[in-house]
Design an enzyme around this catalytic site. Sequence first.
Site, PDB file in Angstrom:
ATOM      1  CE  LYS A 170      -0.970   2.601   2.625  1.00 25.77           C
ATOM      2  NZ  LYS A 170      -0.875   3.783   3.538  1.00 25.77           N
ATOM      3  CB  THR A 181       2.912   4.089   6.091  1.00 26.81           C
ATOM      4  OG1 THR A 181       2.966   5.030   7.137  1.00 26.81           O
ATOM      5  CG2 THR A 181       3.867   2.950   6.329  1.00 26.81           C
TER       6      THR A 181
END
Lengths: 385, 385
Positions: A170, A181
């Site tokens: 992701k 992140t």
Amino acid sequence: MSVTRPAGFAASGVAAGLKSTGARDLALVVNRGPLQHAAAVFTSNRAKANPILWSQQVIADGRVSAVVLNSGGANCFTGAFGFQTTHAAAEAVGAALGVSPGDVLVCSTGLIGVGDQSFRDAILQNVPAAADALGAEGGHDAALAIMTTDSHPKEAVVEGEGWSIGGMAKGAGMLAPGLATMLVVITTDAVLPPAALDRALRAATRVTFDRLDSDGCMSTNDTVALMASGASGIEADEAAFSDALTALCRDLALQLQADAEGASHDIAIEVVNAESEDDAVVVGRAVSRSNLLKAAIFGNDPNWGRVLAALGTTDAAFDPYAIDVSMNGVMVCRSGEPGDDRELVDLTPRACTILIDLKAGDATATIFTNDLTHDYVHENSAYAS
Amino acid sequence: MSVTRPAGFAASGVAAGLKSTGARDLALVVNRGPLQHAAAVFTSNRAKANPILWSQQVIADGRVSAVVLNSGGANCFTGAFGFQTTHAAAEAVGAALGVSPGDVLVCSTGLIGVGDQSFRDAILQNVPAAADALGAEGGHDAALAIMTTDSHPKEAVVEGEGWSIGGMAKGAGMLAPGLATMLVVITTDAVLPPAALDRALRAATRVTFDRLDSDGCMSTNDTVALMASGASGIEADEAAFSDALTALCRDLALQLQADAEGASHDIAIEVVNAESEDDAVVVGRAVSRSNLLKAAIFGNDPNWGRVLAALGTTDAAFDPYAIDVSMNGVMVCRSGEPGDDRELVDLTPRACTILIDLKAGDATATIFTNDLTHDYVHENSAYAS
């Protein structure tokens, strides 16, 4: 499929209420063995989130049974309470799966400073549901659950000789919004010892995720974790495994770059004929961090002066007045002077290649970045509100 | 007044046709003595424009008779032809004024790669007109002629005891568009030797222009030149002169910051209680270069997590989990945890102060930057077209 493609793994993704939309936000990936070998690399930012501080301890012995991941809060700069939340999450996973909490990696993503009692409750109360939902087809649900502003889940599979590697990631490309992140979980059923996994993972990330520099902003929570179940029974050749892992990481890294919501160009900065690979990386990174250049690319303007001004700030070995710069195949700067007509450069495609010939050696590196756009500014000014 | 406030100086600004608008674009500042002492500092970018390569030689003996400055072209990465243009400009000034070309500084600003025959012709053919226009009231015209995208000329004067310092500057704050060069010419009628001027200039620029980091992009043409005529006949106390010069440079630097066309906030990043001043500068600069933070400030979002994520990338001495961060007087992060309610922070004023307490010593530094806005992206994507 992704992380559940290799034999020996189960995964799930459930809704724990961390996302206001009610979407999946809590993921589990479990290694059912027979081996539980693992390696992981983390952000080099000194401002590390609590899950990083925890997971660095977990990985020390090269053994991991499960990874629990949440979106909806980074649990970073949340103090001792936040660290206890991470610890409690590992305990909850341990209890639900019958494994040691000390073998459970924890990953979180979302806003810094978010990690209060309601955040803790949402995770702890929903770990049992995530454990119940585990399945050999659960990789896609897990990939969905770790998304924040990603427009789609990122998954990849590479097949080896009798073994495979699966991965999910992701990240919204620009490493934005909200210091989004980068979380990556990779699985394999190959038989390899932890030390070999660690070598292969560091070799792969060094030339893939570490060369993705969308906006120069380093997250507090970045994690890339690799788990090996050994369920194929096949002892993989380490070199072949390393190559396959690098290919998988490159695939995921380019998916992250391409999903940069605010971006309108995917820019590959190829630095060739550098004295050393380090020099090539330093030059590519400096160019990738020039806001002026990135805004010019957004405007389809082949402004090669901004390339030279950026690389001139480095101490890499080269003569700035000998350098060639090509944009999408047109050498707009030849030996430090205006080259071919800049009007020949077509920057309308999303893919853009800037080739920099340092004429100082034979080393090469490519940095992957994005342009600087109105949408980038908008996304990152509006995220927390 | 500005550069013509101190006795012994004359200046002019004329239209040479370098700007398509027909505005003034060629400036002269002449030191008529009796002394012709000088000092100068230049961009540390290794990609240096031809006028920098020339002027570095001129300043070596601490003697300067005149400075000629043009907007409308940076004469950078224009090869041997471009260097010859710079040389010819100094020759033309020398001939017009009856001084040695080796005592003529040359400064250029505009697009990199611009410096062809028509550029050369425009300068050389108009130096006589600039010389004819020289006057003791010509400082303002000179300040107008060096503007590029500046919305107004930047001028400043500081009075000493029997002597004065005058200065003019150009630069559009964001160091944009087009890598807009910072050009600064400072004059004084104080009696001081070149070595003292050099010490005072380096001390002043180190804490003023060098701490202005609007967008992290270093120009190829930055020049700050100081000329002393000695026409006051007053031997200035070096410490008093140094203080006055620093005050003048700070004034001009803040004028550059405030005229950042694309910017909606002037951000002062004050780093306190650092182990060393170098550490304070490193931390302030890292924070000033976070696009994520700068976009948040644009959106009036007191996103302190982005401050911590940025400083965590440095190797300065501090414990990231002990740091306090205040925004416009509200301590939003206390000892590395959420502090006072971020809703209390009012970021609507243009002036914004981010105070970072490292708790590692007693050194301090302030970096001046701007926010990242839609207008910044627009200006820099559209400039060359």
